[in-house]
Structures are given as C-alpha cells and as structure tokens.
Design a protein around this motif. Structure first.
Motif, PDB file in Angstrom:
ATOM      1  N   UNK A 117       0.824  -1.218   0.000  1.00  0.00           N
ATOM      2  CA  UNK A 117       0.000   0.000   0.000  1.00  0.00           C
ATOM      3  C   UNK A 117       0.857   1.267   0.000  1.00  0.00           C
ATOM      4  N   UNK A 118       2.005   1.205   0.685  1.00  0.00           N
ATOM      5  CA  UNK A 118       2.839   2.407   0.817  1.00  0.00           C
ATOM      6  C   UNK A 118       3.918   2.505  -0.243  1.00  0.00           C
ATOM      7  N   UNK A 119       4.083   1.471  -1.092  1.00  0.00           N
ATOM      8  CA  UNK A 119       5.149   1.515  -2.103  1.00  0.00           C
ATOM      9  C   UNK A 119       5.708   0.132  -2.381  1.00  0.00           C
ATOM     10  N   UNK A 120       7.027   0.041  -2.441  1.00  0.00           N
ATOM     11  CA  UNK A 120       7.664  -1.208  -2.848  1.00  0.00           C
ATOM     12  C   UNK A 120       8.902  -1.468  -1.999  1.00  0.00           C
ATOM     13  N   UNK A 121       8.945  -2.635  -1.371  1.00  0.00           N
ATOM     14  CA  UNK A 121      10.155  -3.013  -0.646  1.00  0.00           C
ATOM     15  C   UNK A 121      11.186  -3.548  -1.634  1.00  0.00           C
ATOM     16  N   UNK A 122      12.442  -3.364  -1.319  1.00  0.00           N
ATOM     17  CA  UNK A 122      13.498  -4.013  -2.098  1.00  0.00           C
ATOM     18  C   UNK A 122      13.642  -5.450  -1.609  1.00  0.00           C
ATOM     19  N   UNK A 123      13.963  -6.344  -2.549  1.00  0.00           N
ATOM     20  CA  UNK A 123      14.143  -7.748  -2.183  1.00  0.00           C
ATOM     21  C   UNK A 123      15.567  -8.172  -2.524  1.00  0.00           C
ATOM     22  N   UNK A 124      16.279  -8.611  -1.506  1.00  0.00           N
ATOM     23  CA  UNK A 124      17.664  -9.010  -1.702  1.00  0.00           C
ATOM     24  C   UNK A 124      17.938 -10.408  -1.177  1.00  0.00           C
ATOM     25  N   UNK A 125      19.080 -10.933  -1.585  1.00  0.00           N
ATOM     26  CA  UNK A 125      19.508 -12.242  -1.090  1.00  0.00           C
ATOM     27  C   UNK A 125      20.344 -12.065   0.175  1.00  0.00           C
ATOM     28  N   UNK A 126      19.977 -12.808   1.211  1.00  0.00           N
ATOM     29  CA  UNK A 126      20.803 -12.823   2.417  1.00  0.00           C
ATOM     30  C   UNK A 126      21.733 -14.039   2.346  1.00  0.00           C
ATOM     31  N   UNK A 127      21.140 -15.216   2.166  1.00  0.00           N
ATOM     32  CA  UNK A 127      21.971 -16.420   2.127  1.00  0.00           C
ATOM     33  C   UNK A 127      21.198 -17.576   1.497  1.00  0.00           C
ATOM     34  N   UNK A 128      21.944 -18.559   1.032  1.00  0.00           N
ATOM     35  CA  UNK A 128      21.337 -19.866   0.766  1.00  0.00           C
ATOM     36  C   UNK A 128      21.246 -20.575   2.118  1.00  0.00           C
ATOM     37  N   UNK A 129      22.395 -20.930   2.689  1.00  0.00           N
ATOM     38  CA  UNK A 129      22.429 -21.550   4.013  1.00  0.00           C
ATOM     39  C   UNK A 129      23.149 -20.585   4.960  1.00  0.00           C
ATOM     40  N   UNK A 130      22.385 -19.856   5.730  1.00  0.00           N
ATOM     41  CA  UNK A 130      22.917 -18.792   6.596  1.00  0.00           C
ATOM     42  C   UNK A 130      23.968 -19.341   7.563  1.00  0.00           C
ATOM     43  N   UNK A 131      23.630 -20.446   8.191  1.00  0.00           N
ATOM     44  CA  UNK A 131      24.553 -21.038   9.157  1.00  0.00           C
ATOM     45  C   UNK A 131      25.869 -21.430   8.484  1.00  0.00           C
ATOM     46  N   UNK A 132      25.741 -22.115   7.336  1.00  0.00           N
ATOM     47  CA  UNK A 132      26.944 -22.620   6.667  1.00  0.00           C
ATOM     48  C   UNK A 132      27.842 -21.459   6.238  1.00  0.00           C
ATOM     49  N   UNK A 133      27.236 -20.395   5.731  1.00  0.00           N
ATOM     50  CA  UNK A 133      28.042 -19.247   5.301  1.00  0.00           C
ATOM     51  C   UNK A 133      28.827 -18.670   6.481  1.00  0.00           C
ATOM     52  N   UNK A 134      28.150 -18.476   7.593  1.00  0.00           N
ATOM     53  CA  UNK A 134      28.829 -17.898   8.760  1.00  0.00           C
ATOM     54  C   UNK A 134      29.940 -18.805   9.274  1.00  0.00           C
TER      55      UNK A 134
END
Ligand SMILES: [Zn+2]
Length: 308
Positions: free
Chosen positions: A105-122
């Motif tokens: 309703x207020x506009x458009x959020x941006x959509x980004x990639x955080x991780x495939x496997x968050x735990x594995x990346x960290x």
C-alpha cells in the motif's frame, strides 16, 4: 521544520520461523507506518540451530544469557537443524517471500539475497574456496529468482561475513548494490585489479542483540539508536525478522513512531544511493565487532581510523 533525515532500513531474515511469522508481522507494521524497506531473505536450509551449538563457548553463552537469546529467538529456532535436517525456507514459504516482493500500500520493498544456508556461510566462509562461495550465492540467487519471478535487487551476506574474495565474486551477479559490511559511508569497493565495483551500503548502527544488556538497557534502546542517527550523515540500520518481527515487535513499532517525531525517515537502502552520490573508494577487510563472535567485514578506512 528541520530537513528530514533518511536512514536505510535493512531487514535480515535468517530462519524459517522468522520468515513464516516475522515477515508478515513486519509487512503489517511497515504498511501501517508508511515505511518502505529492504528485505534480505535466506532461501535454503535453516540450520541456524547448529550455529548456536557450534558457538557454545563461554563467551557466546554469556552473550546468549545477556541478550536472552532463548527468549529473543525462541527455542525452536535455536534447535532448528540441530537434531534433524533444517527445513528449506524458500521451498516451504515462497508465498511469504512473494508477499514481501509485491507492491505494498505504501510503495515497494526491495528484495535481496541474504543467504542460501545462513549457518553454513557464517561457519565455513574461511574454509570455503571461491568455487564454494560462488555456488552458495548462485543457489540463493536462483531460488530467490524462481520465487519472486525476477532477479533480486541486491544482496547482503550472512552475519556481515564478507572477505575480499566475496566482494570480487559478487561482481559476477550484477546486483544494484551489496550491503556486506560495517562502515560509515557509501563506497565503491576496489575489486579484482583495483577497479571500483558494485556500491556497498554498509551498516553503521548496532543491532538490538549487539548492545542490549551490555551497552544499553532495553528500555533505553530506541533512544540510544535514534540518538546515534546524525542528520546530514550516512545512516543505515538493521533489524531481524526473528526479533523485531517477533518478541520485540512492539519495541520496533515504537521506534518507528519515535523516529517520525524526530523527522527521521526509514527508507530502502537503494534509496540512499539515489539521495547522495557515492564519493569514496575503499576496500573490505576483516575485523572484530563488539557484541559479535569472530570477525566481520569492515570498510577499511573506518578500521584504519580507529587504529590510528
Ligand atoms: Zn542474518
């Protein structure tokens, strides 16, 4: 009235529960307060429980107790993927991610990639070779593209765990920007042979779990954050769907209300790039961050200034 101050609002979604419950709650709150933001999704297996157990060292245990991680995240998140394979977030909850990607309703959020496997990346970035780093990003981009029907706008590595190799590899994915490190200004990272790469939008404000119980009491947290926002300077803030979309939802809504009174406006990170030119070239280096385990990626000049 004074000039408005624009603050980038980044929403990290790390887990299955954060996606299922935190994201819808945040979508509601953001619509109610007329705020657009940037969502960064984790779209592969949720093994975040392993993250907790791997880090069961005295220092981390202390952080868990100090920040009340069990109360904050819920025991189910802390156990996810520990004794059984973690659920695949993108496969199970595509409708939620799509909901965030749709016009609001207020506009458009941006959509980004955080991780495939968050735990594995960290946990594994230091061990992985370039091929493995690239594969993780590719898996995430492909899954997120399938879900939302277009390429993600941007990306932000899990846990700010970004090294020089990651900055180089991210060039191949052609994001509008990356938000991979801590720092205090928009900058072009130097990539490959010293060329300016995809702009970085670093995060300069601390997250809830980095400071509450240590630097500041919960009751003073919102003022603490708002007091650190300097008009006329670069400002970027991160919340977590698991926390501010969960048990701290009321606290976050209060932050939005208090911000408005100070003429502070939260915006998607990409808006910061439209509002001011990127003047600096810099690089990303590994350095510690108070309140966080291990190293994170930092804008190099900020680390140098601190040392000097
Ligand atoms: Zn995260």
């Amino acid at each position: 009235m004074s000039q408005p101050t624009y603050v980038g609002l980044r929403i990290d979604v790390d887990t299955f529960k954060g996606t299922r419950e935190g994201v819808p709650k945040l979508l509601q709150t953001l619509a109610k307060h007329n705020v657009e933001a940037s969502f960064f999704f984790s779209v592969g297996p949720d093994n975040m429980g392993r993250h907790v157990w791997r880090l069961l060292k005295p220092k981390f245990l202390w952080k868990m107790l100090r920040s009340n991680a069990v109360g904050l995240y819920g025991l189910d998140i802390l156990l996810c993927g520990t004794f059984w394979p973690g659920p695949n977030i993108g496969a199970r909850l595509p409708h939620i991610i799509r909901q965030a990607a749709q016009p609001q309703p207020q506009g458009q959020h941006e959509i980004g990639l955080h991780a495939w496997d968050h735990h594995a990346w960290q946990a594994h970035i230091d061990k992985w070779d370039e091929q493995q780093l690239r594969r993780q990003i590719q898996l995430g981009v492909d899954a997120l593209t399938d879900i939302i029907g277009r390429r993600p706008d941007c990306s932000a590595v899990a846990g700010w765990r970004c090294d020089e190799r990651t900055v180089d590899i991210k060039q191949e994915f052609d994001f509008k920007y990356n938000s991979d490190c801590r720092g205090n200004a928009l900058f072009y990272p130097l990539v490959n042979d010293g060329e300016p790469g995809t702009p970085q939008v670093p995060v300069n404000l601390p997250t809830y779990d980095e400071v509450v119980g240590q630097t500041v009491a919960e009751s003073e947290f919102n003022d603490f954050i708002l007091n650190q926002i300097t008009p006329g300077q670069f400002n970027c803030y991160t919340i977590h769907a698991e926390v501010e979309g969960g048990i701290k939802a009321d606290l976050f809504e209060q932050l939005l209300q208090d911000a408005k009174k100070r003429n502070i406006h939260f915006v998607p990170l990409g808006r910061l790039l439209e509002l001011e030119p990127v003047l600096q070239q810099d690089s990303v280096v590994k350095a510690p961050l108070a309140g966080r385990e291990g190293w994170v990626g930092w804008q190099q000049s900020v680390v140098a200034e601190r040392k000097g």
